[in-house]
Design a protein around this motif. Sequence first.
Motif, PDB file in Angstrom:
ATOM      1  N   GLN A   1     -17.396 139.168 -50.890  1.00 37.94           N
ATOM      2  CA  GLN A   1     -18.612 139.215 -50.080  1.00 37.94           C
ATOM      3  C   GLN A   1     -19.277 137.837 -50.103  1.00 37.94           C
ATOM      4  N   ILE A   2     -19.549 137.332 -48.925  1.00 35.89           N
ATOM      5  CA  ILE A   2     -20.195 136.038 -48.810  1.00 35.89           C
ATOM      6  C   ILE A   2     -21.689 136.212 -49.012  1.00 35.89           C
ATOM      7  N   ASP A   3     -22.261 135.376 -49.861  1.00 36.01           N
ATOM      8  CA  ASP A   3     -23.673 135.506 -50.160  1.00 36.01           C
ATOM      9  C   ASP A   3     -24.288 134.127 -50.386  1.00 36.01           C
ATOM     10  N   LEU A   4     -25.540 133.995 -49.983  1.00 36.33           N
ATOM     11  CA  LEU A   4     -26.319 132.784 -50.224  1.00 36.33           C
ATOM     12  C   LEU A   4     -27.605 133.200 -50.908  1.00 36.33           C
ATOM     13  N   VAL A   5     -27.916 132.561 -52.023  1.00 28.68           N
ATOM     14  CA  VAL A   5     -29.126 132.899 -52.757  1.00 28.68           C
ATOM     15  C   VAL A   5     -29.944 131.630 -52.957  1.00 28.68           C
ATOM     16  N   GLU A   6     -31.131 131.641 -52.380  1.00 30.74           N
ATOM     17  CA  GLU A   6     -32.036 130.507 -52.528  1.00 30.74           C
ATOM     18  C   GLU A   6     -32.934 130.698 -53.739  1.00 30.74           C
ATOM     19  N   SER A   7     -33.340 129.600 -54.312  1.00 25.12           N
ATOM     20  CA  SER A   7     -34.295 129.639 -55.417  1.00 25.12           C
ATOM     21  C   SER A   7     -35.032 128.304 -55.466  1.00 25.12           C
ATOM     22  N   GLY A   8     -36.085 128.266 -56.265  1.00 24.76           N
ATOM     23  CA  GLY A   8     -36.819 127.020 -56.448  1.00 24.76           C
ATOM     24  C   GLY A   8     -38.154 126.961 -55.738  1.00 24.76           C
ATOM     25  N   GLY A   9     -38.418 127.923 -54.856  1.00 21.27           N
ATOM     26  CA  GLY A   9     -39.705 127.929 -54.189  1.00 21.27           C
ATOM     27  C   GLY A   9     -40.829 128.198 -55.185  1.00 21.27           C
ATOM     28  N   ASP A  10     -41.974 127.599 -54.909  1.00 19.07           N
ATOM     29  CA  ASP A  10     -43.085 127.715 -55.872  1.00 19.07           C
ATOM     30  C   ASP A  10     -44.375 127.280 -55.204  1.00 19.07           C
ATOM     31  N   LEU A  11     -45.454 127.386 -55.956  1.00 16.42           N
ATOM     32  CA  LEU A  11     -46.753 126.869 -55.542  1.00 16.42           C
ATOM     33  C   LEU A  11     -46.891 125.458 -56.119  1.00 16.42           C
ATOM     34  N   VAL A  12     -47.198 124.511 -55.254  1.00 18.49           N
ATOM     35  CA  VAL A  12     -47.312 123.124 -55.693  1.00 18.49           C
ATOM     36  C   VAL A  12     -48.483 122.469 -54.981  1.00 18.49           C
ATOM     37  N   GLN A  13     -49.062 121.472 -55.608  1.00 15.44           N
ATOM     38  CA  GLN A  13     -50.165 120.764 -54.987  1.00 15.44           C
ATOM     39  C   GLN A  13     -49.669 119.746 -53.969  1.00 15.44           C
ATOM     40  N   SER A  14     -50.528 119.452 -53.024  1.00 15.31           N
ATOM     41  CA  SER A  14     -50.208 118.439 -52.029  1.00 15.31           C
ATOM     42  C   SER A  14     -49.799 117.132 -52.713  1.00 15.31           C
ATOM     43  N   GLY A  15     -48.727 116.546 -52.226  1.00 10.60           N
ATOM     44  CA  GLY A  15     -48.197 115.339 -52.845  1.00 10.60           C
ATOM     45  C   GLY A  15     -47.141 115.609 -53.894  1.00 10.60           C
ATOM     46  N   GLY A  16     -46.969 116.858 -54.256  1.00 13.87           N
ATOM     47  CA  GLY A  16     -45.999 117.219 -55.275  1.00 13.87           C
ATOM     48  C   GLY A  16     -44.582 117.329 -54.749  1.00 13.87           C
ATOM     49  N   SER A  17     -43.688 117.738 -55.639  1.00 12.22           N
ATOM     50  CA  SER A  17     -42.262 117.827 -55.313  1.00 12.22           C
ATOM     51  C   SER A  17     -41.691 119.178 -55.737  1.00 12.22           C
ATOM     52  N   LEU A  18     -40.638 119.573 -55.069  1.00 10.92           N
ATOM     53  CA  LEU A  18     -39.882 120.765 -55.424  1.00 10.92           C
ATOM     54  C   LEU A  18     -38.421 120.519 -55.111  1.00 10.92           C
ATOM     55  N   ARG A  19     -37.562 121.184 -55.852  1.00  9.38           N
ATOM     56  CA  ARG A  19     -36.145 121.185 -55.510  1.00  9.38           C
ATOM     57  C   ARG A  19     -35.691 122.621 -55.273  1.00  9.38           C
ATOM     58  N   LEU A  20     -35.256 122.862 -54.068  1.00  5.83           N
ATOM     59  CA  LEU A  20     -34.722 124.166 -53.716  1.00  5.83           C
ATOM     60  C   LEU A  20     -33.215 124.168 -53.925  1.00  5.83           C
ATOM     61  N   SER A  21     -32.702 125.326 -54.330  1.00  8.37           N
ATOM     62  CA  SER A  21     -31.273 125.485 -54.529  1.00  8.37           C
ATOM     63  C   SER A  21     -30.747 126.606 -53.650  1.00  8.37           C
ATOM     64  N   CYS A  22     -29.518 126.448 -53.227  1.00 12.85           N
ATOM     65  CA  CYS A  22     -28.833 127.482 -52.449  1.00 12.85           C
ATOM     66  C   CYS A  22     -27.470 127.680 -53.093  1.00 12.85           C
ATOM     67  N   ALA A  23     -27.312 128.769 -53.805  1.00 11.69           N
ATOM     68  CA  ALA A  23     -26.057 129.074 -54.476  1.00 11.69           C
ATOM     69  C   ALA A  23     -25.207 129.939 -53.564  1.00 11.69           C
ATOM     70  N   ALA A  24     -24.021 129.445 -53.278  1.00 16.24           N
ATOM     71  CA  ALA A  24     -23.098 130.171 -52.405  1.00 16.24           C
ATOM     72  C   ALA A  24     -22.053 130.892 -53.236  1.00 16.24           C
ATOM     73  N   SER A  25     -21.751 132.113 -52.864  1.00 20.03           N
ATOM     74  CA  SER A  25     -20.720 132.871 -53.557  1.00 20.03           C
ATOM     75  C   SER A  25     -19.858 133.591 -52.539  1.00 20.03           C
ATOM     76  N   GLY A  26     -18.627 133.865 -52.958  1.00 14.56           N
ATOM     77  CA  GLY A  26     -17.722 134.586 -52.079  1.00 14.56           C
ATOM     78  C   GLY A  26     -16.897 133.707 -51.170  1.00 14.56           C
ATOM     79  N   PHE A  27     -17.135 132.405 -51.214  1.00 13.62           N
ATOM     80  CA  PHE A  27     -16.346 131.494 -50.393  1.00 13.62           C
ATOM     81  C   PHE A  27     -16.474 130.086 -50.971  1.00 13.62           C
ATOM     82  N   PRO A  28     -15.449 129.262 -50.788  1.00 14.60           N
ATOM     83  CA  PRO A  28     -15.561 127.871 -51.235  1.00 14.60           C
ATOM     84  C   PRO A  28     -16.376 127.082 -50.221  1.00 14.60           C
TER      85      PRO A  28
END
Length: 129
Positions: A1-28
């Motif tokens: 089963q092909i699946d994509l799972v995002e993570s890393g979203g959050d509450l941050v102040q203006s000017g801040g940084s975030l790193r979002l991730s997308c983990a893929a499974s079920g396929f190369p």
Amino acid sequence: QIDLVESGGDLVQSGGSLRLSCAASGFPMDYYIFGWFRQTPGKEREGVSCINAPDGNSYHSPVAKGRFTISRDRAKNTVYLQMTNLKPEDTGVYYCAVDSPRGFPRYTCDVQIKDYDIWGQGTPVTVSS
């Protein structure tokens, strides 16, 4: 089963940084194009950035250029979106999606929503002023 799972979203102040991730499974991830999209309040879903997994060629839309960087880790089957200098107008739900192989090599990517056929559930990002 092909699946994509995002993570890393959050509450941050203006000017801040975030790193979002997308983990893929079920396929190369090779042969796929990965894209990041977002839906901000009151607006239609829009393309942010994309990356061609085999060679790493990427594209950033005007909303992302100069602030966001897309990358991939083939060993982890994961794509990242590093976001810096975040602004309140970046608030929204961020989605990862893939443009499946079409039987011929591709060397560029774009963020046309219609081209992407598998989507994750999204991760929320809130930027406070």
